[in-house]
Design a protein around this motif. Structure first.
Motif, mmCIF file in Angstrom:
data_model
loop_
_atom_site.group_PDB
_atom_site.id
_atom_site.type_symbol
_atom_site.label_atom_id
_atom_site.label_comp_id
_atom_site.label_asym_id
_atom_site.label_seq_id
_atom_site.Cartn_x
_atom_site.Cartn_y
_atom_site.Cartn_z
ATOM 1 N N ASN A 151 0.821 -1.210 0.000
ATOM 2 C CA ASN A 151 0.000 0.000 0.000
ATOM 3 C C ASN A 151 0.859 1.267 0.000
ATOM 4 O O ASN A 151 1.455 1.595 1.014
ATOM 5 C CB ASN A 151 -0.924 -0.009 1.226
ATOM 6 C CG ASN A 151 -2.098 0.923 1.070
ATOM 7 O OD1 ASN A 151 -2.673 1.026 0.003
ATOM 8 N ND2 ASN A 151 -2.458 1.604 2.150
ATOM 9 N N ASP A 161 -7.609 3.022 1.325
ATOM 10 C CA ASP A 161 -7.976 4.005 2.341
ATOM 11 C C ASP A 161 -7.625 3.493 3.741
ATOM 12 O O ASP A 161 -7.855 2.326 4.071
ATOM 13 C CB ASP A 161 -9.481 4.286 2.242
ATOM 14 C CG ASP A 161 -9.965 5.197 3.342
ATOM 15 O OD1 ASP A 161 -9.682 6.402 3.274
ATOM 16 O OD2 ASP A 161 -10.626 4.691 4.276
ATOM 17 N N LYS A 162 -7.080 4.373 4.574
ATOM 18 C CA LYS A 162 -6.634 3.973 5.912
ATOM 19 C C LYS A 162 -7.779 3.463 6.773
ATOM 20 O O LYS A 162 -7.650 2.426 7.443
ATOM 21 C CB LYS A 162 -5.938 5.147 6.605
ATOM 22 C CG LYS A 162 -5.422 4.792 7.998
ATOM 23 C CD LYS A 162 -4.671 5.963 8.621
ATOM 24 C CE LYS A 162 -4.125 5.595 10.001
ATOM 25 N NZ LYS A 162 -3.349 6.721 10.597
ATOM 26 N N LEU A 165 -8.819 0.053 5.694
ATOM 27 C CA LEU A 165 -7.792 -0.945 5.984
ATOM 28 C C LEU A 165 -7.762 -1.288 7.472
ATOM 29 O O LEU A 165 -7.692 -2.477 7.840
ATOM 30 C CB LEU A 165 -6.431 -0.417 5.531
ATOM 31 C CG LEU A 165 -5.262 -1.399 5.544
ATOM 32 C CD1 LEU A 165 -5.600 -2.681 4.804
ATOM 33 C CD2 LEU A 165 -4.021 -0.741 4.933
ATOM 34 N N THR A 166 -7.830 -0.287 8.332
ATOM 35 C CA THR A 166 -7.834 -0.572 9.770
ATOM 36 C C THR A 166 -9.114 -1.303 10.179
ATOM 37 O O THR A 166 -9.107 -2.130 11.097
ATOM 38 C CB THR A 166 -7.682 0.714 10.588
ATOM 39 O OG1 THR A 166 -8.682 1.659 10.204
ATOM 40 C CG2 THR A 166 -6.306 1.319 10.377
ATOM 41 N N GLU A 181 4.598 -0.551 3.138
ATOM 42 C CA GLU A 181 4.497 0.870 2.798
ATOM 43 C C GLU A 181 5.747 1.367 2.070
ATOM 44 O O GLU A 181 6.103 2.547 2.139
ATOM 45 C CB GLU A 181 4.243 1.696 4.055
ATOM 46 C CG GLU A 181 2.904 1.395 4.719
ATOM 47 C CD GLU A 181 2.566 2.334 5.867
ATOM 48 O OE1 GLU A 181 3.454 3.131 6.266
ATOM 49 O OE2 GLU A 181 1.429 2.271 6.382
ATOM 50 N N LEU A 184 4.930 4.361 -0.033
ATOM 51 C CA LEU A 184 4.078 5.394 0.552
ATOM 52 C C LEU A 184 4.740 6.771 0.605
ATOM 53 O O LEU A 184 4.042 7.785 0.469
ATOM 54 C CB LEU A 184 3.612 4.968 1.948
ATOM 55 C CG LEU A 184 2.480 5.803 2.539
ATOM 56 C CD1 LEU A 184 1.255 5.791 1.628
ATOM 57 C CD2 LEU A 184 2.109 5.294 3.929
ATOM 58 N N THR A 192 -0.933 10.783 6.813
ATOM 59 C CA THR A 192 -2.329 10.548 7.178
ATOM 60 C C THR A 192 -2.801 9.164 6.746
ATOM 61 O O THR A 192 -3.896 8.744 7.135
ATOM 62 C CB THR A 192 -3.253 11.601 6.546
ATOM 63 O OG1 THR A 192 -3.261 11.445 5.106
ATOM 64 C CG2 THR A 192 -2.781 13.009 6.886
ATOM 65 N N VAL A 193 -1.994 8.492 5.949
ATOM 66 C CA VAL A 193 -2.339 7.165 5.444
ATOM 67 C C VAL A 193 -1.554 6.069 6.152
ATOM 68 O O VAL A 193 -2.029 4.951 6.345
ATOM 69 C CB VAL A 193 -2.088 7.083 3.920
ATOM 70 C CG1 VAL A 193 -2.473 5.717 3.373
ATOM 71 C CG2 VAL A 193 -2.838 8.180 3.191
ATOM 72 N N SER A 194 -0.341 6.402 6.571
ATOM 73 C CA SER A 194 0.565 5.403 7.120
ATOM 74 C C SER A 194 0.035 4.759 8.404
ATOM 75 O O SER A 194 -0.632 5.405 9.222
ATOM 76 C CB SER A 194 1.926 6.047 7.415
ATOM 77 O OG SER A 194 2.796 5.117 8.026
ATOM 78 N N LEU A 195 0.382 3.489 8.556
ATOM 79 C CA LEU A 195 0.025 2.751 9.773
ATOM 80 C C LEU A 195 1.229 2.562 10.702
ATOM 81 O O LEU A 195 1.155 1.813 11.670
ATOM 82 C CB LEU A 195 -0.544 1.376 9.395
ATOM 83 C CG LEU A 195 -1.811 1.377 8.545
ATOM 84 C CD1 LEU A 195 -2.276 -0.052 8.272
ATOM 85 C CD2 LEU A 195 -2.929 2.161 9.218
ATOM 86 N N GLU A 198 0.370 3.218 14.230
ATOM 87 C CA GLU A 198 -0.862 2.570 14.685
ATOM 88 C C GLU A 198 -0.542 1.539 15.760
ATOM 89 O O GLU A 198 0.140 0.551 15.504
ATOM 90 C CB GLU A 198 -1.559 1.906 13.494
ATOM 91 C CG GLU A 198 -2.876 1.269 13.829
ATOM 92 C CD GLU A 198 -3.874 2.267 14.378
ATOM 93 O OE1 GLU A 198 -4.165 2.161 15.595
ATOM 94 O OE2 GLU A 198 -4.344 3.134 13.624
#
Length: 361
Positions: A151, A161-162, A165-166, A181, A184, A192-195, A198
């Protein structure tokens, strides 16, 4: 035998009886702007580092990466490129079966196959512009030990989309999701997209590659970020001194002195967006080839003629330009090729050559 990767510069140079340096490599997905000046300076002033052993566990490099991203070091493992993790995770987790969202990078399949982990593919379709239907994906996840998601995806350039995906990850707590990523940093508002940050899930691991964005694939550096228990399982297979001295020095210096990073990212993102638009305009009304929307530094194309990808790549190669034949991607076939963006001059030259080849199809 390693068969799943892309263009071979030496083979094309041999066929054309020319030097490898004469070939324009538009098959490799690295930053078209090249390494930032700061990395060239670090390499030039630290060659003597190769005379001594590196940190056995790359701890200083890891701390610098963690400090920049504000991540607990217990959640991060360093590696000799992200490939190390792709091939280690199925073994470390004892995975027996996995789902791979494709069409995508073949190493996910190969990393599973090395340890007898059975693989299923969920393939997004060209008619859907290679966008994943995560509701359908969710129905295929049940009973899987692992899921692999690139992604944005290689070779399609599509981004998941984050929130979606979450939601998928939360719905399957017994399955480990590997989110790659690597591409990415080429995406606008990547943070704003990265995990990477998280922390809600103990079934999520994220790959962060230094190779693509910084144009240093030969240094072999990357990180795995995830729950501490998974990191410990992976580190049980970490060999001492496996990240070389120069790689550790470069990454440590970059993240300890990071003022140039965001400006470099911004310049790169603006440039690749312009070059994607250049290709889009060039082939917008050409019914002989379809270009798919991408948010990365490469573009997937479908040949709408009787010419197959192998012949097409060969004819483009006759002009000393190497592109990626995508027939060996699971879920693609002999109609697909990929263009990796380079300098404006080289991109314009590829556009001209592609048009010439199509004119004689």
């Amino acid at each position: 035998m390693i068969t799943g990767h892309g263009g071979n510069l030496a083979a094309l140079a041999g066929r054309l009886d020319c030097r490898i340096a004469d070939i324009v490599d538009m098959s490799s997905n690295i930053n078209p702007l090249g390494p930032p000046d700061r990395i060239n300076e670090i390499l030039g002033s630290h060659l003597a580092d190769i005379r001594a052993l590196p940190d056995p566990d790359a701890s200083r490099m890891t701390r610098a990466f963690c400090s920049y991203h504000d991540i607990d070091p217990s959640r991060v493992a360093p590696g000799n490129g992200t490939t190390f993790f792709i091939f280690t995770l199925p073994l470390a987790l004892g995975a027996r079966n996995a789902l791979i969202l494709g069409p995508t990078y073949s190493d996910y399949r190969d990393g599973c196959g090395m340890y007898g982990c059975e693989v299923e593919h969920f393939t997004a379709l060209a008619n859907d512009h290679f966008e994943f239907d995560l509701t359908q994906v969710s129905g295929r996840v049940k009973g899987k030990d692992m899921v692999f998601i690139c992604n944005p995806n290689n070779p399609t350039g599509r981004l998941v989309d984050k929130a979606a995906l979450t939601g998928l990850i939360a719905a399957h707590p017994d399955t480990v999701f590997l989110v790659d990523e690597s591409y990415l940093p080429f995406v606008d508002h990547a943070d704003t997209v990265s995990l990477l940050k998280e922390t809600r899930f103990d079934n999520l691991v994220v790959l962060s590659s230094m190779s693509k964005i910084f144009t240093i694939p030969g240094l072999r550096t990357g990180f795995l970020v995830g729950h501490e228990q998974i990191i410990q399982k992976v580190m049980a297979y970490f060999q001492p001194w496996s990240v070389n001295s120069l790689a550790q020095t470069v990454i440590r210096e970059v993240f300890e002195n990071p003022d140039f990073i965001e400006p470099f990212y911004s310049t790169t993102r603006a440039y690749v967006a312009e070059e994607r638009e250049l290709f889009g305009q060039a082939f917008h009304n050409d019914d002989r080839i379809t270009l798919y929307e991408s948010c990365a530094s490469f573009i997937l194309a479908k040949l709408e003629t009787d010419m197959g990808s192998s012949s097409f790549c060969e004819r483009v190669g006759n002009h000393k330009i190497l592109i990626r034949d995508c027939e060996n991607f699971d879920g693609l076939d002999h109609q697909f090729v990929r263009f990796s963006l380079k300098t404006r001059e080289r991109n314009q030259r590829l556009i001209q050559v592609v048009q010439e080849v199509l004119n004689h199809a």
